[in-house]
Scaffold this motif. Structure first.
Motif, PDB file in Angstrom:
ATOM      1  N   ILE A   1       0.891  -1.163   0.000  1.00  0.00           N
ATOM      2  CA  ILE A   1       0.000   0.000   0.000  1.00  0.00           C
ATOM      3  C   ILE A   1       0.928   1.210   0.000  1.00  0.00           C
ATOM      4  O   ILE A   1       1.554   1.539   1.002  1.00  0.00           O
ATOM      5  N   ASN A   2       1.016   1.848  -1.137  1.00  0.00           N
ATOM      6  CA  ASN A   2       1.917   2.984  -1.309  1.00  0.00           C
ATOM      7  C   ASN A   2       1.115   4.260  -1.521  1.00  0.00           C
ATOM      8  O   ASN A   2      -0.057   4.210  -1.878  1.00  0.00           O
ATOM      9  N   PHE A   3       1.774   5.380  -1.308  1.00  0.00           N
ATOM     10  CA  PHE A   3       1.116   6.653  -1.572  1.00  0.00           C
ATOM     11  C   PHE A   3       2.080   7.621  -2.227  1.00  0.00           C
ATOM     12  O   PHE A   3       3.300   7.466  -2.161  1.00  0.00           O
ATOM     13  N   LYS A   4       1.483   8.628  -2.853  1.00  0.00           N
ATOM     14  CA  LYS A   4       2.257   9.648  -3.567  1.00  0.00           C
ATOM     15  C   LYS A   4       1.516  10.975  -3.372  1.00  0.00           C
ATOM     16  O   LYS A   4       0.306  11.048  -3.566  1.00  0.00           O
ATOM     17  N   ILE A   5       2.243  12.000  -2.981  1.00  0.00           N
ATOM     18  CA  ILE A   5       1.653  13.315  -2.791  1.00  0.00           C
ATOM     19  C   ILE A   5       2.669  14.369  -3.224  1.00  0.00           C
ATOM     20  O   ILE A   5       3.881  14.184  -3.060  1.00  0.00           O
TER      21      ILE A   5
ATOM     22  N   GLY B   1       5.628   7.151  -0.183  1.00  0.00           N
ATOM     23  CA  GLY B   1       5.686   6.435   1.082  1.00  0.00           C
ATOM     24  C   GLY B   1       4.892   5.147   0.993  1.00  0.00           C
ATOM     25  O   GLY B   1       4.308   4.825  -0.042  1.00  0.00           O
ATOM     26  N   THR B   2       4.894   4.429   2.104  1.00  0.00           N
ATOM     27  CA  THR B   2       4.219   3.136   2.162  1.00  0.00           C
ATOM     28  C   THR B   2       3.687   2.888   3.566  1.00  0.00           C
ATOM     29  O   THR B   2       4.093   3.552   4.518  1.00  0.00           O
ATOM     30  N   PHE B   3       2.780   1.953   3.671  1.00  0.00           N
ATOM     31  CA  PHE B   3       2.350   1.437   4.968  1.00  0.00           C
ATOM     32  C   PHE B   3       2.902   0.029   5.052  1.00  0.00           C
ATOM     33  O   PHE B   3       2.604  -0.825   4.220  1.00  0.00           O
TER      34      PHE B   3
ATOM     35  N   LYS C   1      -7.558   8.372  -5.629  1.00  0.00           N
ATOM     36  CA  LYS C   1      -7.080   9.647  -5.085  1.00  0.00           C
ATOM     37  C   LYS C   1      -8.018  10.077  -3.970  1.00  0.00           C
ATOM     38  O   LYS C   1      -9.236   9.938  -4.084  1.00  0.00           O
ATOM     39  N   LEU C   2      -7.421  10.590  -2.898  1.00  0.00           N
ATOM     40  CA  LEU C   2      -8.179  11.038  -1.738  1.00  0.00           C
ATOM     41  C   LEU C   2      -7.883  12.497  -1.460  1.00  0.00           C
ATOM     42  O   LEU C   2      -6.718  12.909  -1.479  1.00  0.00           O
ATOM     43  N   LYS C   3      -8.927  13.256  -1.182  1.00  0.00           N
ATOM     44  CA  LYS C   3      -8.758  14.637  -0.732  1.00  0.00           C
ATOM     45  C   LYS C   3      -8.517  14.593   0.770  1.00  0.00           C
ATOM     46  O   LYS C   3      -9.322  14.041   1.522  1.00  0.00           O
ATOM     47  N   LEU C   4      -7.413  15.153   1.209  1.00  0.00           N
ATOM     48  CA  LEU C   4      -7.046  15.094   2.622  1.00  0.00           C
ATOM     49  C   LEU C   4      -8.130  15.666   3.519  1.00  0.00           C
ATOM     50  O   LEU C   4      -8.444  15.101   4.565  1.00  0.00           O
ATOM     51  N   LYS C   5      -8.712  16.770   3.130  1.00  0.00           N
ATOM     52  CA  LYS C   5      -9.727  17.417   3.973  1.00  0.00           C
ATOM     53  C   LYS C   5     -10.974  16.561   4.136  1.00  0.00           C
ATOM     54  O   LYS C   5     -11.678  16.675   5.134  1.00  0.00           O
ATOM     55  N   ASP C   6     -11.251  15.661   3.173  1.00  0.00           N
ATOM     56  CA  ASP C   6     -12.392  14.754   3.310  1.00  0.00           C
ATOM     57  C   ASP C   6     -12.230  13.823   4.499  1.00  0.00           C
ATOM     58  O   ASP C   6     -13.215  13.289   5.017  1.00  0.00           O
ATOM     59  N   PHE C   7     -10.998  13.613   4.941  1.00  0.00           N
ATOM     60  CA  PHE C   7     -10.708  12.727   6.062  1.00  0.00           C
ATOM     61  C   PHE C   7     -10.179  13.506   7.271  1.00  0.00           C
ATOM     62  O   PHE C   7      -9.400  12.987   8.064  1.00  0.00           O
TER      63      PHE C   7
ATOM     64  N   ALA D   1      -1.054  22.494  -4.308  1.00  0.00           N
ATOM     65  CA  ALA D   1      -0.622  21.308  -5.066  1.00  0.00           C
ATOM     66  C   ALA D   1      -0.629  20.043  -4.214  1.00  0.00           C
ATOM     67  O   ALA D   1      -0.431  18.948  -4.724  1.00  0.00           O
ATOM     68  N   SER D   2      -0.862  20.197  -2.900  1.00  0.00           N
ATOM     69  CA  SER D   2      -0.747  19.062  -1.973  1.00  0.00           C
ATOM     70  C   SER D   2      -2.051  18.765  -1.249  1.00  0.00           C
ATOM     71  O   SER D   2      -2.049  18.372  -0.091  1.00  0.00           O
ATOM     72  N   GLN D   3      -3.160  18.927  -1.929  1.00  0.00           N
ATOM     73  CA  GLN D   3      -4.468  18.702  -1.315  1.00  0.00           C
ATOM     74  C   GLN D   3      -4.974  17.271  -1.479  1.00  0.00           C
ATOM     75  O   GLN D   3      -5.900  16.862  -0.804  1.00  0.00           O
ATOM     76  N   GLU D   4      -4.366  16.530  -2.410  1.00  0.00           N
ATOM     77  CA  GLU D   4      -4.776  15.152  -2.678  1.00  0.00           C
ATOM     78  C   GLU D   4      -3.588  14.207  -2.546  1.00  0.00           C
ATOM     79  O   GLU D   4      -2.460  14.585  -2.829  1.00  0.00           O
TER      80      GLU D   4
END
Length: 192
Positions: free
Chosen positions: A37-41, A51-53, A162-168, A177-180
């Motif tokens: 489970i990786n992420f990119k922002i 990053g990763t979990f 893709k996830l919007k940070l503010k939604d969580f 540029a760093s909202q998702e």
């Protein structure tokens, strides 16, 4: 935590239509490290932060003849976030982002699977992250399946969302540029 969620979504990708006519249950290959489970922002709009979990667990079931009946469930240890920088990881675990003291896990549980083409599907489910539950859709792709050298049977998928940070309820503002965050999942399951 986003990565974990992606991994959960990717598991749902097994529902896309592997070559079996009967429903089967799979455990994510956590022990063999064949799931990610990786992420990119975006970092301030200047570069990408990856990053990763490292700690998550889950399962999925699917029937290629009835992919709409497939199920995916994943649990992620949010404290296992790893961006290859100890101080940044400490900040990611804080109340500014994952709030791991209050929300030690993130979960994903599928609610529906819809085929979108040969070997692809949209996996819809509820993602709980930072104490907030929201529906998300993971675009999943079937990679392959078959016997392994140890007498087992495996199926693999990849997916992204893709996830919007503010939604969580992640309110830390790192600029426009760093909202998702993009979650990239790669999952291999062992048939049980």
């Amino acid at each position: 935590m986003l990565k974990k969620t992606l991994a959960t979504l990717v598991l749902g990708g097994t529902l896309l239509g592997a070559g079996h006519a009967l429903a089967a249950d799979y455990a994510i290959d956590k022990e063999g490290q064949h799931a990610f489970i990786n992420f990119k922002i975006s970092h301030l709009g200047y570069s990408w932060l990856y990053g990763t979990f490292k700690d998550f667990d889950g399962s999925f079931s699917f029937d290629a003849a009835k992919p709409e009946e497939s199920k995916v469930k994943v649990t992620i240890n949010t404290a296992s976030v790893d961006s290859n920088h100890a101080e940044r990881d400490k900040h990611l675990r804080s109340g500014d982002f994952l709030n791991v003291g209050k929300n030690p896990t993130a979960t994903f549980e599928s609610t529906s699977v819809k085929s979108t083409g040969e070997g692809t599907a949209d996996i819809t489910g509820n993602l709980t992250l930072n104490g907030v539950t929201k529906p998300v859709v993971i675009a999943a792709k079937f990679i392959g399946e078959g016997k392994d050298p140890w007498g087992g049977y495996r199926a693999g998928f990849e997916g992204s969302t893709k996830l919007k940070l503010k939604d969580f309820a992640i309110e830390k503002d790192l600029g426009p540029a760093s909202q998702e965050v993009e979650l990239i999942l790669s999952v291999e399951g062992v048939r049980q």
